[in-house]
Design an enzyme around this catalytic site. Structure first.
Site, PDB file in Angstrom:
ATOM      1  CB  CYS A  85      -0.912  -0.009   1.222  1.00 25.87           C
ATOM      2  SG  CYS A  85      -2.011   1.424   1.304  1.00 25.87           S
ATOM      3  CB  CYS A 228      -5.215   3.850  -4.570  1.00 23.71           C
ATOM      4  SG  CYS A 228      -4.334   2.277  -4.774  1.00 23.71           S
TER       5      CYS A 228
END
Length: 290
Positions: A85, A228
């Site tokens: 991530c 993101c």
């Protein structure tokens, strides 16, 4: 009771739980409840802060880089395990520094173990920069269907440690008209799923040698998020690929939660991609796990 900290990177928010010795065994159901925005703390995912030596997956990180003391055990909001991530690792590094668990002086790097391998984080003008490692084209050009998009569009498969499909749209109207509360459908379906990014170019695409694009994203196991990090990197890589050999290696990607920087650069094992942007800690608390 379990202590936690809430943090975010450009609106992509996380519950951070310190578990240095790996004594806390979070179940997918517990993660899902923690991330529920009505019945829990509310977040796009959970970052468990654990020593690499205390988690089985950390053995590979320590073999790759013995100084990677800390491992980012990242879970999506539905409780599923994720490889990497980009926003989360900046928040993770910020937590380590702010809590005194690690030091990160200007010009130095902090190696962090992840399921996608060790990632190096350093300070940047906007907060933190992470080297996401070597990227690759993956998955060909699957068709993507999304609610609000009248015709399926071809996407480009990009792997930056986790899987992405980037889809080019024709206009800002198409981008704003998407309903990403519904999961986009990919044909063929990737075996492990994928994050799906929808992108429109800036006008002009390149200004002062820097590329500019806007995007929205549906993250697997989460839904639409305000940002993101790995998706931002995948988006910049895809647009550069489409634009051709004269496209720049530096990009600014605008997401609903803010703007992130992407830089591509050569390394010994091939071209790497780096992501830079802010990381913030918002509040701390305690919660009882079911």
């Amino acid at each position: 009771m379990v202590a936690f900290t809430k943090g975010h990177g450009t609106g992509n928010d996380f519950i951070i739980i310190a578990d240095p010795d790996g004594s806390l065994d979070l179940t997918p159901e517990q993660v899902a409840v923690l991330c529920d925005r009505n019945f829990g703390v509310g977040a796009d995912g959970v970052l468990r802060v654990v020593r690499s030596s205390a988690i089985p997956e950390g053995a590979a990180a320590l073999a790759e880089e013995p100084s990677a003391e800390w491992f980012m055990d990242y879970r999506n909001a539905d409780g599923s395990v994720a490889e990497m991530c980009g926003n989360g690792i900046r928040v993770f590094a910020h937590y380590l520094v702010r809590s005194g668990l690690a030091e990160l002086a200007a010009g130095s790097t902090l190696p962090i173990g992840t399921r996608a391998g060790v990632r190096d984080v350093m300070r940047s003008e906007t907060g933190y920069q992470v080297d996401l490692g070597r990227w690759r084209l993956a998955g060909g050009e699957p068709l993507a269907r999304a609610h609000g998009l009248p015709v399926a569009r071809p996407g480009l498969g990009i792997d930056v440690g986790n899987p992405h499909v980037v889809v080019a749209l024709a206009s800002e109207q198409e981008l704003s008209g998407l309903d990403l509360t519904m999961i986009p459908v990919l044909e063929p379906v990737p075996a492990g799923g994928a994050n799906v990014e929808f992108v429109v170019p800036g006008e002009p695409l390149v200004r002062d040698g820097i590329g500019h694009v806007r995007m929205r994203v549906h993250e697997r196991g989460v839904g639409e998020t305000l940002s993101c990090g790995t998706g931002v990197a995948a988006t910049a890589l895809a647009v550069r690929y489409w634009a051709g050999q004269h496209a720049p290696d530096n990009w600014r990607v605008e997401v609903p939660g803010g703007t992130l920087g992407v830089r591509m650069f050569p390394a010994e094992d091939g071209e790497h991609v780096a992501l830079s942007g802010p990381a913030q800690l918002v509040f701390t608390g305690e919660i009882e796990l079911a």
